[in-house]
Design a protein around this motif. Structure first.
Motif, PDB file in Angstrom:
ATOM      1  N   ALA A  32       0.820  -1.225  -0.129  1.00 40.58           N
ATOM      2  CA  ALA A  32      -0.009  -0.007  -0.120  1.00 40.58           C
ATOM      3  C   ALA A  32       0.911   1.285  -0.005  1.00 40.58           C
ATOM      4  O   ALA A  32       0.438   2.205  -0.686  1.00 40.58           O
ATOM      5  CB  ALA A  32      -0.809   0.193   1.139  1.00 40.58           C
ATOM      6  N   SER A  36       0.901   4.140  -2.825  1.00 44.52           N
ATOM      7  CA  SER A  36       0.596   5.520  -2.442  1.00 44.52           C
ATOM      8  C   SER A  36       1.637   6.535  -2.922  1.00 44.52           C
ATOM      9  O   SER A  36       1.331   7.611  -3.287  1.00 44.52           O
ATOM     10  CB  SER A  36       0.445   5.708  -0.824  1.00 44.52           C
ATOM     11  OG  SER A  36      -0.607   5.028  -0.374  1.00 44.52           O
ATOM     12  N   ASP A  44      -4.003   4.544  -5.515  1.00 42.90           N
ATOM     13  CA  ASP A  44      -3.760   4.001  -4.197  1.00 42.90           C
ATOM     14  C   ASP A  44      -5.212   3.733  -3.473  1.00 42.90           C
ATOM     15  O   ASP A  44      -5.237   2.641  -2.865  1.00 42.90           O
ATOM     16  CB  ASP A  44      -3.124   5.170  -3.374  1.00 42.90           C
ATOM     17  CG  ASP A  44      -3.642   6.370  -3.341  1.00 42.90           C
ATOM     18  OD1 ASP A  44      -4.615   6.729  -4.270  1.00 42.90           O
ATOM     19  OD2 ASP A  44      -3.413   7.251  -2.416  1.00 42.90           O
ATOM     20  N   ASP A  48      -5.314  -0.046  -2.035  1.00 42.12           N
ATOM     21  CA  ASP A  48      -5.816  -0.160  -0.874  1.00 42.12           C
ATOM     22  C   ASP A  48      -7.207  -1.108  -0.477  1.00 42.12           C
ATOM     23  O   ASP A  48      -7.281  -2.176   0.029  1.00 42.12           O
ATOM     24  CB  ASP A  48      -6.138   1.005  -0.087  1.00 42.12           C
ATOM     25  CG  ASP A  48      -4.965   2.003   0.447  1.00 42.12           C
ATOM     26  OD1 ASP A  48      -3.946   1.373   0.166  1.00 42.12           O
ATOM     27  OD2 ASP A  48      -5.153   3.072   0.772  1.00 42.12           O
ATOM     28  N   LEU A 113      -6.848   9.786   4.203  1.00 39.10           N
ATOM     29  CA  LEU A 113      -6.734   9.091   2.785  1.00 39.10           C
ATOM     30  C   LEU A 113      -6.808  10.514   1.869  1.00 39.10           C
ATOM     31  O   LEU A 113      -5.888  10.459   0.866  1.00 39.10           O
ATOM     32  CB  LEU A 113      -7.754   8.159   2.420  1.00 39.10           C
ATOM     33  CG  LEU A 113      -7.716   6.946   3.177  1.00 39.10           C
ATOM     34  CD1 LEU A 113      -9.029   5.999   2.749  1.00 39.10           C
ATOM     35  CD2 LEU A 113      -6.528   6.206   2.652  1.00 39.10           C
ATOM     36  N   LYS A 116      -3.288  11.976   2.065  1.00 36.51           N
ATOM     37  CA  LYS A 116      -2.419  11.399   1.225  1.00 36.51           C
ATOM     38  C   LYS A 116      -2.517  11.463  -0.350  1.00 36.51           C
ATOM     39  O   LYS A 116      -1.408  11.800  -0.967  1.00 36.51           O
ATOM     40  CB  LYS A 116      -2.692   9.760   1.464  1.00 36.51           C
ATOM     41  CG  LYS A 116      -1.949   8.801   0.516  1.00 36.51           C
ATOM     42  CD  LYS A 116      -2.023   7.585   1.019  1.00 36.51           C
ATOM     43  CE  LYS A 116      -3.409   7.049   0.543  1.00 36.51           C
ATOM     44  NZ  LYS A 116      -3.577   5.396   0.795  1.00 36.51           N
ATOM     45  N   GLY A 134      -0.230   5.955   3.646  1.00 39.81           N
ATOM     46  CA  GLY A 134      -0.583   4.714   3.102  1.00 39.81           C
ATOM     47  C   GLY A 134      -0.280   3.516   3.975  1.00 39.81           C
ATOM     48  O   GLY A 134      -1.257   2.817   4.182  1.00 39.81           O
TER      49      GLY A 134
END
Length: 167
Positions: A32, A36, A44, A48, A113, A116, A134
């Motif tokens: 992950a 990311s 990503d 995920d 998230l 990210k 991530g």
């Protein structure tokens, strides 16, 4: 709040299941993190969701909590497990793990998230931040699921399945 391993203390079989699950979780979280860091919109999130939809059933199986394993229990024990699952409040134990369930579970960490997504477009440093977030996000979700599994096993006094041969 105690970790899943601390919660399993005193029960060697349960602690071993937590450690095996954490090893799986760590490997998936590294994947992950790598996904990311790639600055492709939405990659990503897809990775995920795919990782979690494969990982969560494996963790459930380590604890004897997959849908098939629960169906094989005698009716009284199955009822105890279902009550324990309800008490814990998990929607990811004893069910077929679908992408929709995974997305619902990841909404609990939606801000991470989103951060990210934004961070990955800043060259180098942003990609490192995105990879770190991530990894941390997947580890967090996995650890929460591990805690739920431990609580269900303890509450239902469930006998764990024999560990599979080394992977």
């Amino acid at each position: 709040m105690p970790t899943s391993l601390q919660m399993a203390a005193g029960n060697p079989a349960l602690a071993a299941a937590v450690q095996r699950s954490r090893k799986l979780l760590h490997r998936r979280a590294l994947v992950a993190a790598a996904a990311s860091a790639v600055p492709v919109p939405g990659l990503d999130w897809a990775v995920d969701a795919a990782l979690l939809s494969r990982l969560l059933p494996q963790i459930n199986a380590e604890f004897g909590l997959s849908a098939a394993q629960i169906d094989q229990l005698d009716p009284n024990k199955r009822e105890q497990v279902q009550k324990a699952v309800s008490l814990v409040g998990s929607v990811l134990i004893g069910k077929l793990i679908t992408r929709e369930l995974v997305i619902r579970a990841t909404q609990t960490v939606g801000l991470r998230l989103t951060t990210k997504q934004a961070a990955k477009y800043v060259p180098l440093a942003g990609q490192a931040v995105a990879a770190t977030i991530g990894y941390a996000t997947l580890r967090y979700l996995g650890e929460q699921h591990l805690k739920d599994c431990v609580r269900v096993v303890q509450e239902a006094q469930l006998q764990l399945p024999a560990p599979k041969a080394s992977r």
